[in-house]
Design an enzyme around this catalytic site. Sequence first.
Site, mmCIF file in Angstrom:
data_model
loop_
_atom_site.group_PDB
_atom_site.id
_atom_site.type_symbol
_atom_site.label_atom_id
_atom_site.label_comp_id
_atom_site.label_asym_id
_atom_site.label_seq_id
_atom_site.Cartn_x
_atom_site.Cartn_y
_atom_site.Cartn_z
ATOM 1 N N SER A 93 0.737 -1.159 -0.032
ATOM 2 C CA SER A 93 0.067 -0.067 -0.059
ATOM 3 C C SER A 93 0.764 1.059 -0.060
ATOM 4 O O SER A 93 0.250 2.091 -0.102
ATOM 5 C CB SER A 93 -0.963 -0.018 1.209
ATOM 6 N N TYR A 179 -11.098 1.542 5.069
ATOM 7 C CA TYR A 179 -9.884 0.983 4.096
ATOM 8 C C TYR A 179 -10.417 0.198 3.046
ATOM 9 O O TYR A 179 -10.698 -0.796 3.228
ATOM 10 C CB TYR A 179 -8.914 0.581 4.863
ATOM 11 N N SER A 180 -10.259 0.825 1.756
ATOM 12 C CA SER A 180 -10.564 -0.182 0.732
ATOM 13 C C SER A 180 -9.650 0.027 -0.463
ATOM 14 O O SER A 180 -9.609 1.068 -0.914
ATOM 15 C CB SER A 180 -11.911 0.107 0.348
ATOM 16 N N ASN A 181 -9.040 -1.092 -0.800
ATOM 17 C CA ASN A 181 -7.994 -1.212 -1.852
ATOM 18 C C ASN A 181 -8.920 -0.771 -3.383
ATOM 19 O O ASN A 181 -8.119 -0.340 -4.037
ATOM 20 C CB ASN A 181 -7.648 -2.413 -2.018
ATOM 21 N N GLY A 319 2.749 -0.954 4.099
ATOM 22 C CA GLY A 319 2.215 -1.797 3.133
ATOM 23 C C GLY A 319 2.086 -3.434 3.501
ATOM 24 O O GLY A 319 3.196 -3.944 4.117
#
Length: 364
Positions: A93, A179-181, A319
Amino acid sequence: MRRILVAVTAAAAMVVGPATAVAAATPASGHAGLDGLEGLEGLDGLDGLVAAGAVGAVAEIRDGDRVWRGVSGVAAIGSTRPVPVASRFRAGSLTKTFVATVVLQLVDEGRLRLDDSVAVGGHRVTVRRLLDHTSGIPDYRPTLVLPPAPEFLDQRWRTWTPEELIARVAGGGPAEFAYSNTNYLVLGQVIEAVTGRSYADEVERRIIRPLRLTRTRMPGTDPRIRGPHPHGYVPIQRGDRLRLVDFTEWNPSVMGAGGELISTTRDLNRFFAALFGGRLLPRRLLREMRTPGVADGRYGLGLAWRDTPCGTRVYGNDGDAIAYQSWSFSTLDGLRQVTLALTPDFSADLDDAVDAYLDRFFCR
């Protein structure tokens, strides 16, 4: 970021690849470029992180013009080869901060506005809400098969498109932090729509080349880590036991604009120093980057922060790239920096140990 944590037995931790039993290697340590930073005891700290639950670790600490680089552990289970000091690793991330920087550069150029709206499956959200994870769009990663399921390995070479991954989640929800990719997959598409080039090309053109981040790349669908690197592992169920399987090589398109970056400790420190030094964004957009999406939040526009016990606030990101975990944080003046990467063995959650490692430097 969401981590995978499972109970891996000591016996399981000795098995890699095709589940062939090997002996554990004795951890190794090393350092380079101490330049007067011996008092940081960073090397001992890395050894402690490896002992707490990692195969290997690599770090770079910067204090003004002084630099300390160190490694601990081994580059691969069953080997005595040390982790390379100039290791490449999957930065997960931390990719988001690079992508967010490109988006904000487009805002600075007047080609995009933070309040522009984007349609995602019939749900309209603003660019700002995508950047700060308040869009309400669910994360696609929980819809995938993940470790320790053996089926996870069946997908390691598959090429995913952003459209496929975005389509796995429906609509949106309340505008609260989640939190969302998926948000960053959408932002990758926004960059392409505005510039006519892929987000990876724009990251390369606007950040990697100008800053001479020579060991950083956006691999796309390339499964390899080019250059010296430690091996990474995932826990996989094999019968009634969990075993670590080498997962160094895999198609990173499943991470896309939310996590495909490969980098080094040196390059990430250089990136954040340039970002906070005003080389990539004007001051007003750096302030936007540091504005949380919700009250008392700790995540802004692609940028996270943490408050140390001594009251020093540091900015950066972390990340989780399945078999690699990384952290990169700096003081806002860019003078004090730590970037750390681990190859976990999944026997323990290392977050508390990493927090202590970071605090030791920023609070010295």
